[in-house]
Design an enzyme around this catalytic site. Structure first.
Site, PDB file in Angstrom:
ATOM      1  N   ASP A 171     -10.158  -0.713   2.811  1.00 19.94           N
ATOM      2  CA  ASP A 171     -10.361   0.702   3.108  1.00 19.94           C
ATOM      3  C   ASP A 171     -11.834   1.029   2.876  1.00 19.94           C
ATOM      4  O   ASP A 171     -12.583   0.218   2.324  1.00 19.94           O
ATOM      5  CB  ASP A 171      -9.474   1.545   2.188  1.00 19.94           C
TER       6      ASP A 171
ATOM      7  N   GLU B 189      -1.398   6.298  19.358  1.00 19.95           N
ATOM      8  CA  GLU B 189      -1.936   5.003  18.915  1.00 19.95           C
ATOM      9  C   GLU B 189      -0.968   3.880  19.274  1.00 19.95           C
ATOM     10  O   GLU B 189       0.212   3.937  18.914  1.00 19.95           O
ATOM     11  CB  GLU B 189      -2.151   5.065  17.394  1.00 19.95           C
TER      12      GLU B 189
ATOM     13  N   ARG C  59       2.015   6.074  16.260  1.00 17.89           N
ATOM     14  CA  ARG C  59       1.820   7.406  15.688  1.00 17.89           C
ATOM     15  C   ARG C  59       0.988   8.275  16.620  1.00 17.89           C
ATOM     16  O   ARG C  59       0.323   7.764  17.525  1.00 17.89           O
ATOM     17  CB  ARG C  59       1.165   7.332  14.298  1.00 17.89           C
TER      18      ARG C  59
ATOM     19  N   TYR D 172      -8.151  -6.668   4.418  1.00 18.81           N
ATOM     20  CA  TYR D 172      -7.772  -5.300   4.764  1.00 18.81           C
ATOM     21  C   TYR D 172      -8.500  -4.353   3.798  1.00 18.81           C
ATOM     22  O   TYR D 172      -8.006  -4.047   2.719  1.00 18.81           O
ATOM     23  CB  TYR D 172      -6.270  -5.204   4.560  1.00 18.81           C
TER      24      TYR D 172
ATOM     25  N   ARG E  86       0.817  -1.206   0.000  1.00 12.14           N
ATOM     26  CA  ARG E  86       0.000   0.000   0.000  1.00 12.14           C
ATOM     27  C   ARG E  86       0.854   1.261   0.000  1.00 12.14           C
ATOM     28  O   ARG E  86       0.384   2.336  -0.356  1.00 12.14           O
ATOM     29  CB  ARG E  86      -0.851   0.066   1.277  1.00 12.14           C
TER      30      ARG E  86
ATOM     31  N   ARG F  52       8.526   7.100  -3.937  1.00 12.82           N
ATOM     32  CA  ARG F  52       8.482   8.039  -5.065  1.00 12.82           C
ATOM     33  C   ARG F  52       9.841   8.706  -5.259  1.00 12.82           C
ATOM     34  O   ARG F  52      10.441   9.180  -4.282  1.00 12.82           O
ATOM     35  CB  ARG F  52       7.424   9.116  -4.818  1.00 12.82           C
TER      36      ARG F  52
ATOM     37  N   ARG G 101      -5.458  -7.800  14.963  1.00 16.06           N
ATOM     38  CA  ARG G 101      -4.807  -6.768  15.757  1.00 16.06           C
ATOM     39  C   ARG G 101      -5.852  -5.779  16.211  1.00 16.06           C
ATOM     40  O   ARG G 101      -6.834  -5.530  15.502  1.00 16.06           O
ATOM     41  CB  ARG G 101      -3.770  -6.018  14.912  1.00 16.06           C
TER      42      ARG G 101
END
Ligand code: FAD
Ligand code: UDP
Length: 398
Positions: free
Chosen positions: A363, A313, A290, A361, A177, A181, A259
């Site tokens: 989104d 988190e 994070r 998973y 994911r 770049r 999880r």
């Protein structure tokens, strides 16, 4: 009731909304939580007025035009573009890894081709040192993509904290994911359509379920006694089930690995705590993965100059009493999942969907697209044999 939907996350709500509005069905949606929307739920914090995402920052992004047209029927979107930074050894870097991250990390001023050559040389060194073909682990994939030094700095510690599993034993798909770049584009997502619902996810979701044929029952657990429980409904009414698939079958094929997350939320007495909405912590010795600072998700809103909501988190394996959030997907899990799929096939009155019901998973945009498929390919033929599905047109009408 023509259809029972278990779970008021975006998968269940999309099924319910389309079945009620396009198929004229009476749909009951139950959720064990006190609010709809599943993990995407957000509301304004009563003390500060800041839009707080109860289960961590949720960024809407999709390149699927049909999904984008559909969601725009219920909410407008801001032009928010997600940008994430990460702390490594006391220094802040842009994430995902881009030319800015590479040049800052190596104290260099490489152009795209020089940076590519550097990473390719590092990956080649690694392949030579290990002397074999890379396996399909997250670690192998990451090292071949970004080289060992960047992997050790930004991926290894973070991933180990997030998954409590050695990255050498995780599937490569976990990081597919995350782009790499060779330019200075530091947007987290590359999708055509991105943004946040103007009035928050709560308002979007309330509009989605505002239909006379949708009956929403909160604080209602499918596994408890009562008129909407499994014992009372199984075999008597068609069911779309979006809870954990292993729980539905009473863990008959063993427990799937999940999880869960813990959020430590505080109100800090400052106008700006960290300068961005999400700051990752790459190093293994920081216990959280994070920090979210929600005011930055809505820079277009006026906020208090001396109060901000932040959430640290923490990630850990889910026990039976926790909310399962992420499928771990170990090889043993995949074997168990096959057995659950076989059990599901033997129960045609129940359709399994969503992140928990399919152990995938997903989104938000993927959950919505997958709900479209369920309605179009299974529910329309079931309730209206011979009827063609009703497409959402470009203006969002049907
Ligand atoms: P969920 O949203 O998980 O909804 C399932 C619902 O079923 C829940 O409300 C649950 O309470 C209910 N349920 C379960 N068991 C029972 C039961 N026995 N009885 C009654 N109800 C039950 N997506 C993005 O697009 N962008 C993001 O930035 C993003 N960030 C995320 C961050 C986190 C921490 C998590 C966990 C997910 C994130 N997602 C994100 C994905 C998103 O939240 C949803 O997982 C996705 O939209 C799938 O929706 P769903 O309806 O399948 O599942
Ligand atoms: N990841 C990482 N370092 C980061 C961000 C992500 O190693 O700073 C890895 C980690 O393994 C994570 C995966 O990339 O599980 C996907 O990241 P993403 O931010 O998409 O995860 P999510 O927001 O879904 O938890």
């Amino acid at each position: 009731m023509d259809l029972l939907v278990v779970g008021a996350g975006l998968f269940g709500l999309t099924v319910a909304q389309r079945c009620a509005s396009e198929l004229g069905l009476r749909v009951t949606v139950i959720d064990s939580r006190p609010h709809p929307g599943g993990n995407a739920w957000s509301t304004r914090d009563p003390e500060t007025g800041i839009e707080v995402h109860r289960y961590g920052s949720h960024l809407f992004h999709t390149s699927n035009d049909r999904v984008w047209t559909y969601v725009n029927r219920f909410t407008g979107f801001t032009d928010y573009r997600h940008r994430v930074y990460t702390v490594h050894r006391g220094e802040v870097f842009p994430m995902p890894i881009n030319l800015g991250t590479i040049n800052q990390f190596f104290r260099s001023a490489y152009g795209p081709d020089q940076a590519r050559a550097l990473i390719a040389a590092q990956a080649a060194d690694e392949a030579q040192a290990t002397g074999g073909t890379p396996d399909e682990s997250l670690e192998s994939r990451a090292v071949s993509l970004i080289g060992r030094p960047l992997y050790e700095a930004f991926i290894r510690g973070y991933t180990a904290k997030q998954w409590q599993t050695d990255p050498a034993h995780l599937p490569a798909s976990v990081i597919s994911r995350l782009p790499v770049r060779y330019n200075y584009d530091n947007r987290y997502f590359g999708d055509t359509h991105q943004g946040l619902p103007v009035d928050g996810y709560g308002a979007w979701i309330e509009r989605m379920i505002d239909h006379p044929s949708i009956d929403l029952r909160l604080d209602t657990d499918f596994f408890a006694d009562g008129p909407f429980g499994r014992a009372a409904t199984r075999g008597r009414v068609p069911i779309v089930y979006t809870g954990p698939i292993d729980r539905y079958f009473d863990h008959a094929a063993g427990r799937l690995g999940w999880r869960t997350l813990d959020f430590e939320t505080t109100i800090e007495p400052v106008g700006d705590f960290q300068g961005c909405s999400v700051m990752n912590y790459a190093d293994a010795d920081v216990p959280y993965t994070r920090i979210h600072e929600f005011r930055h998700l809505h820079p277009e809103r006026q906020h208090s100059p001396d109060a901000t909501v932040v959430a640290r988190e923490y990630s850990r394996f889910a026990t039976d009493s926790d909310e399962p959030y992420y499928p771990v997907n170990s090889p043993a899990d995949r074997d168990r999942l096959l057995r659950y799929r076989a059990l599901a096939t033997a129960e045609p009155q129940v359709k399994f969907g969503g992140r928990l019901g399919t152990y995938r998973y997903l989104d938000m945009h993927m959950a919505i697209a997958s709900a479209f498929t369920l309605v179009d390919t299974e529910l329309v033929p079931k309730f209206y044999p011979g009827r063609r599905m009703i497409a959402v047109n470009r203006n969002g009408g049907t």
